[in-house]
Write a protein that holds these residues in place. Sequence first.
Motif, PDB file in Angstrom:
ATOM      1  N   TYR A  11       0.814  -1.207   0.000  1.00 37.11           N
ATOM      2  CA  TYR A  11       0.000   0.000   0.000  1.00 37.11           C
ATOM      3  C   TYR A  11       0.850   1.261   0.000  1.00 37.11           C
ATOM      4  CZ  TYR A  11      -2.948   3.665   1.828  1.00 37.11           C
ATOM      5  OH  TYR A  11      -3.581   4.850   2.008  1.00 37.11           O
ATOM      6  N   GLY A 207       2.184  19.666  -0.396  1.00 36.37           N
ATOM      7  CA  GLY A 207       0.905  19.786   0.314  1.00 36.37           C
ATOM      8  C   GLY A 207      -0.271  19.564  -0.622  1.00 36.37           C
ATOM      9  N   ASN A 210      -0.506  16.019  -1.400  1.00 33.63           N
ATOM     10  CA  ASN A 210      -1.026  15.279  -0.248  1.00 33.63           C
ATOM     11  C   ASN A 210      -2.544  15.373  -0.148  1.00 33.63           C
ATOM     12  OD1 ASN A 210       1.462  14.407   0.494  1.00 33.63           O
ATOM     13  ND2 ASN A 210       1.796  15.959   2.079  1.00 33.63           N
ATOM     14  N   LEU A 211      -3.068  16.560  -0.467  1.00 30.64           N
ATOM     15  CA  LEU A 211      -4.525  16.693  -0.434  1.00 30.64           C
ATOM     16  C   LEU A 211      -5.165  15.689  -1.386  1.00 30.64           C
ATOM     17  CD1 LEU A 211      -5.078  20.568  -0.450  1.00 30.64           C
ATOM     18  CD2 LEU A 211      -5.377  19.007   1.472  1.00 30.64           C
ATOM     19  N   THR A 214      -5.485  12.006  -0.173  1.00 33.87           N
ATOM     20  CA  THR A 214      -6.126  11.726   1.108  1.00 33.87           C
ATOM     21  C   THR A 214      -7.625  12.012   1.034  1.00 33.87           C
ATOM     22  OG1 THR A 214      -5.693  13.959   1.855  1.00 33.87           O
ATOM     23  CG2 THR A 214      -4.061  12.304   2.457  1.00 33.87           C
ATOM     24  N   LYS A 215      -8.264  11.751   2.119  1.00 34.87           N
ATOM     25  CA  LYS A 215      -9.710  11.927   2.253  1.00 34.87           C
ATOM     26  C   LYS A 215     -10.179  13.315   1.819  1.00 34.87           C
ATOM     27  CE  LYS A 215     -12.507  13.075   6.258  1.00 34.87           C
ATOM     28  NZ  LYS A 215     -12.982  12.684   7.576  1.00 34.87           N
ATOM     29  N   ILE A 216      -9.393  14.349   2.168  1.00 30.08           N
ATOM     30  CA  ILE A 216      -9.821  15.715   1.870  1.00 30.08           C
ATOM     31  C   ILE A 216      -9.980  15.909   0.366  1.00 30.08           C
ATOM     32  CG2 ILE A 216      -9.284  18.162   2.197  1.00 30.08           C
ATOM     33  CD1 ILE A 216      -9.643  16.785   4.847  1.00 30.08           C
ATOM     34  N   TYR A 243     -13.341  24.196   3.980  1.00 26.45           N
ATOM     35  CA  TYR A 243     -11.941  23.753   3.910  1.00 26.45           C
ATOM     36  C   TYR A 243     -11.320  24.184   2.576  1.00 26.45           C
ATOM     37  CZ  TYR A 243     -12.674  20.455   7.838  1.00 26.45           C
ATOM     38  OH  TYR A 243     -12.940  19.876   9.037  1.00 26.45           O
ATOM     39  N   LEU A 247      -8.106  26.576   2.435  1.00 21.29           N
ATOM     40  CA  LEU A 247      -6.820  26.128   1.894  1.00 21.29           C
ATOM     41  C   LEU A 247      -6.421  26.978   0.699  1.00 21.29           C
ATOM     42  CD1 LEU A 247      -7.461  22.292   2.082  1.00 21.29           C
ATOM     43  CD2 LEU A 247      -5.634  23.496   3.294  1.00 21.29           C
TER      44      LEU A 247
ATOM     45  N   HIS B 108     -15.561   7.329   3.742  1.00 22.54           N
ATOM     46  CA  HIS B 108     -15.304   8.677   4.273  1.00 22.54           C
ATOM     47  C   HIS B 108     -15.553   8.798   5.776  1.00 22.54           C
ATOM     48  CE1 HIS B 108     -15.256  13.136   4.065  1.00 22.54           C
ATOM     49  NE2 HIS B 108     -16.239  13.073   4.927  1.00 22.54           N
ATOM     50  N   VAL B 111     -12.896   7.760   8.323  1.00 22.58           N
ATOM     51  CA  VAL B 111     -11.564   8.360   8.227  1.00 22.58           C
ATOM     52  C   VAL B 111     -11.586   9.675   8.986  1.00 22.58           C
ATOM     53  CG1 VAL B 111      -9.732   9.013   6.652  1.00 22.58           C
ATOM     54  CG2 VAL B 111     -11.468   7.407   5.911  1.00 22.58           C
ATOM     55  N   ASN B 112     -10.683   9.777   9.945  1.00 20.62           N
ATOM     56  CA  ASN B 112     -10.828  10.846  10.906  1.00 20.62           C
ATOM     57  C   ASN B 112      -9.593  11.740  11.008  1.00 20.62           C
ATOM     58  OD1 ASN B 112     -12.000  12.328  12.826  1.00 20.62           O
ATOM     59  ND2 ASN B 112     -12.274  10.675  14.315  1.00 20.62           N
ATOM     60  N   TYR B 113      -9.560  12.825  10.216  1.00 19.50           N
ATOM     61  CA  TYR B 113      -8.520  13.854  10.370  1.00 19.50           C
ATOM     62  C   TYR B 113      -8.928  15.072   9.565  1.00 19.50           C
ATOM     63  CZ  TYR B 113      -7.015  11.895   5.890  1.00 19.50           C
ATOM     64  OH  TYR B 113      -6.990  11.429   4.605  1.00 19.50           O
ATOM     65  N   GLY B 114      -8.289  16.173   9.823  1.00 21.91           N
ATOM     66  CA  GLY B 114      -8.670  17.420   9.172  1.00 21.91           C
ATOM     67  C   GLY B 114      -7.722  17.837   8.070  1.00 21.91           C
ATOM     68  N   PRO B 115      -7.994  18.999   7.441  1.00 18.95           N
ATOM     69  CA  PRO B 115      -7.226  19.438   6.275  1.00 18.95           C
ATOM     70  C   PRO B 115      -5.759  19.736   6.580  1.00 18.95           C
ATOM     71  CG  PRO B 115      -8.754  21.137   6.992  1.00 18.95           C
ATOM     72  CD  PRO B 115      -9.095  19.912   7.771  1.00 18.95           C
ATOM     73  N   SER B 118      -3.867  16.668   6.642  1.00 20.62           N
ATOM     74  CA  SER B 118      -3.811  16.148   5.279  1.00 20.62           C
ATOM     75  C   SER B 118      -2.665  16.778   4.488  1.00 20.62           C
ATOM     76  CB  SER B 118      -5.147  16.401   4.579  1.00 20.62           C
ATOM     77  OG  SER B 118      -5.034  16.220   3.205  1.00 20.62           O
ATOM     78  N   LEU B 119      -2.483  18.110   4.638  1.00 17.71           N
ATOM     79  CA  LEU B 119      -1.389  18.813   3.958  1.00 17.71           C
ATOM     80  C   LEU B 119      -0.038  18.183   4.292  1.00 17.71           C
ATOM     81  CD1 LEU B 119      -2.095  22.637   4.361  1.00 17.71           C
ATOM     82  CD2 LEU B 119      -2.075  21.342   2.239  1.00 17.71           C
ATOM     83  N   PHE B 120       0.107  17.793   5.551  1.00 21.53           N
ATOM     84  CA  PHE B 120       1.390  17.247   6.004  1.00 21.53           C
ATOM     85  C   PHE B 120       1.492  15.741   5.823  1.00 21.53           C
ATOM     86  CE2 PHE B 120       1.141  21.230   8.436  1.00 21.53           C
ATOM     87  CZ  PHE B 120       2.369  21.771   8.101  1.00 21.53           C
ATOM     88  N   TYR B 121       0.377  15.111   5.481  1.00 18.15           N
ATOM     89  CA  TYR B 121       0.354  13.662   5.334  1.00 18.15           C
ATOM     90  C   TYR B 121       0.969  13.022   6.576  1.00 18.15           C
ATOM     91  CZ  TYR B 121      -0.049   9.409   2.520  1.00 18.15           C
ATOM     92  OH  TYR B 121      -0.425   8.188   2.026  1.00 18.15           O
ATOM     93  N   VAL B 125      -2.694  10.581   9.456  1.00 18.02           N
ATOM     94  CA  VAL B 125      -3.311  10.471   8.143  1.00 18.02           C
ATOM     95  C   VAL B 125      -2.990   9.117   7.522  1.00 18.02           C
ATOM     96  CG1 VAL B 125      -3.300  11.380   5.787  1.00 18.02           C
ATOM     97  CG2 VAL B 125      -3.289  12.946   7.721  1.00 18.02           C
ATOM     98  N   GLU B 129      -5.735   6.452   6.542  1.00 21.62           N
ATOM     99  CA  GLU B 129      -5.872   6.074   5.141  1.00 21.62           C
ATOM    100  C   GLU B 129      -5.738   4.559   4.974  1.00 21.62           C
ATOM    101  OE1 GLU B 129      -6.585   7.731   2.193  1.00 21.62           O
ATOM    102  OE2 GLU B 129      -7.198   9.314   3.554  1.00 21.62           O
ATOM    103  N   ALA B 132      -8.973   3.103   5.884  1.00 24.03           N
ATOM    104  CA  ALA B 132      -9.959   3.278   4.803  1.00 24.03           C
ATOM    105  C   ALA B 132      -9.703   2.250   3.710  1.00 24.03           C
ATOM    106  CB  ALA B 132      -9.874   4.691   4.239  1.00 24.03           C
TER     107      ALA B 132
END
Lengths: 367, 257
Positions: A11, A207, A210-211, A214-216, A243, A247, B108, B111-115, B118-121, B125, B129, B132
Motif C-alpha cells: 500500500y 501539500g 497530499n490533499l 487523502t480523504k480531503i 476547507y 486552503l 469517508h 476516516v478521521n482527520y482534518g485538512p 492532510s497537507l502534512f500527510y 493520516v 488512510e 480506509a
Amino acid sequence: MRKRPDLYTNYKSESAIFSTLTQKVWFVLLLFISLLLPFYLSNYWMLLVTTSLLIAIASWGLNIVSGMAGQINLAHGVFVGIGAYTSAVIGGVATSSVIGFELDMIFWLPISGAVAALIGVIISPVSARLKGLNLGLVTLAIVFIGSHFFSNLKFITGGAGLGRKAAKLKFLGFDLDSGISIGNLILEKNDVIYYFSLILCILLGIGAKNLTRTKIGRAFSAIRDRDIAAEALGINLFKFKMYAFALSSFYAGIAGSIIFIISGGVEPGTFSLLYSITFIAIVIIGGVGTVLGPLYGAFFFTMLPGIIQVILHALGVADTGFFLNAGEIERIVFGFFIIFFLVFEPRGIWGIWFRLRNYFKAWPFSY
Amino acid sequence: MAILTEVISFKDVSLNFGGVQALKNVSFDIKENSLFAIIGPNGAGKTSLLNCINGIYKPTTGSISIFEKDSKELHPDEIANLGISRTFQNIELFENMTALDNILIGAHRHVNYGPIRSLFYSKKVREEEKKARQISENVIDFLEIEEYRYSFILSLPYGIQKRIELGRALAMEPKVLLLDEPAAGMNNEETEDIARFILDIHEELGITVILIDHDMNMVMDIATEVVVMDFGEKLFQGNPADAARDQKVIDAYLGVS
Ligand SMILES: Nc1ncnc2c1ncn2[C@@H]1O[C@H](COP(=O)(O)OP(=O)(O)O)[C@@H](O)[C@H]1O
Ligand SMILES: [Mg+2]
C-alpha cells in the motif's frame, strides 16, 4: 529486468508521491538544477523564475477550490492582495500615511496565509448556498468589494495610485534586504527571495499533492462531481467547501505575502478583475485539477513575455517596425492559448506532457 | 430471542411537488435486521420514499424517525453518518475516478482527520488512510470486483458499475442499506448475482436492507417483508407470499383500478 511499473506490491508504494524511481531521479535532478540556477541565469530571468514559483503557489490555491472542489472563484486575486497587505503591515515600515511593524518574516509569512484563509472561511458559506454561475457572480462582487477596501483603507494600503512599500525581508533576525554573504558566497536580495520561493513552492506543492491522495481531496472531488451523492455518503458539504476556500486562500495569502517584495511595492489597482482572471487562465492552461498543472501554467504565463521578447529580438522587430507592441502580442498569444487549451486539450499543458510521456514510453511501438 | 426494534418509521408521510402528490399518508415501520422490500409500478413513489429516508426530500406533512431521531432536523450527511447508506436508481458514481477511489469515498465517515493534517500527510493520516483502504479492500473482496480496482468508472460495463456503487455504499459500513432498483437493466444472470449479494449483505453482514424493485420476482424470493406502493399510496404491507395473493396488489400490477 525491469519491474512492471503498475504493479504495486504494498500500500505504501502505491500511495507514494513519486511512484517510480525515474520520478525520484528527476525530482532530485531538478532540485539540484534549481539550487544552482542563480549562478547561471541573469537577473532578468531569475526574477521571472521567482515570480513563476510564487504564481504557481497562488495557482495551486485556485486549483484547490475550483479545480478540485469545483467551486467557481473569480476573486482569487483578492486573497493574494490580502496576503500582500498583511505582510506589508506586519513586516513593512511605517510612514506618515501607512502603518507597519517591521516584524520578522517568521511572523508575517504564516500570518499572511492565516488571515487570507480566515477571510476565505468567512466567505465560504456563500458557496454552500449558491452554485455555478451564481457563485461566480458573488465572487465577482468580492473582487469589487476587495478593490474598494484596498483603495480606501489608506492606512493599510497607501490608497489607490499611491500604494505602499512591501514587507521588509528580515528572517530570524537577519536583515536580508541588502543580501547576505555566507563565507565568500554572496546572495543578493533577489537570490534570497528565490530560495524562499523555491522552498515554499516545494513544500506547498507537496501539500497540494497530499490533499489529492487523502480523504480531503477525495471529498473535494466528490463535491465537485456529484454533490447530492457526496452528501448521501456522509460528506458535510458546508464543512468541506469551507476547507476548500480556506486552503485555497491560504496558498494565495502565502504567495501574495512575498511576491510584491520582488518589485518592492504594492498598489491597490493591481488586484483588479483581470488579475483574478489571470489565475483562472493559468490553471486552465496548466491543467485543471492536476497537481503539476498550475506549476506548468504559472511558468508558461510568467515566462511568455520573456520568450516573446527573445523571439522579437531574433526577428529584429523588437523596438519598431511592427504594428503591435510586445505587450499586445503577449496578450494575444496568451488569449490564443487559453482558447486552444479549452477547445483542444482540456487537461492543459499537463495533458500534453502526459500524452508525450506515454508516447515515448511506448516508443518505438508508438502509433 | 432478541427484541426487534424499528430502525426507521414513517408516520403519515405526505410529499407534494407542486400539484403532484408523490406520497399520500404513508405509514410503516422497518424493523432491525429485516430485508424490507418496496415494490410498485413506475411513478408509485418508491424512490421518493428513499429520498425521504436519507433526507434529500423532507416530508410535506407527517414525520419520519430514523433511529428515533426526527429526520426533519437532520441534513443528508448527518443521516448518512447515523449509518444509513444507499445506491441510486440511475447510477451516481464519480465517473472520473477509479472504482477504488469511489469505494474509498464510501469509507469517508470512518476516516478521521482534518485538512491541516492532510497537507502534512502526517502519521495519523497514514494510519487512517490505511484503515480506509482496509475497509475498501474488504468490500472489494466481498463483491468480487478485484480486477476492476484501478479501472475508471466510465470504462466499465453497466452491471459492474452497479456493483461498484453497491460497494461504495457498503464501504460506509452501514447499519441500514437502501437499494433503489439494484437489478434494473440487468440480465438474468446478473440479477441472480445481485440477489445473492443482497442476501449475503443481509445475512452475513447483518445489515438491514431496504430494497426497491418495480418487478416482483426477485423480491418475492428474498424479502422478509414487503410494502406495495401505487400512486403514492401504500396498498399492502405484509409477507411476500401474501402480497402475491392480495387482490388490490394484483389489480395494481395488471393496471386495473
Ligand atoms: N423532484 C421531483 N420533482 C417533481 N416531481 C417529482 C420529483 N420526484 C418525484 N416526483 C414525482 O413523484 C412521483 C413518484 O416518483 P418516484 O418516487 O420517482 O416513483 P418511483 O420510484 O416509484 O418510480 C412521480 O409522479 C414523479 O414524477
Ligand atoms: Mg424510482
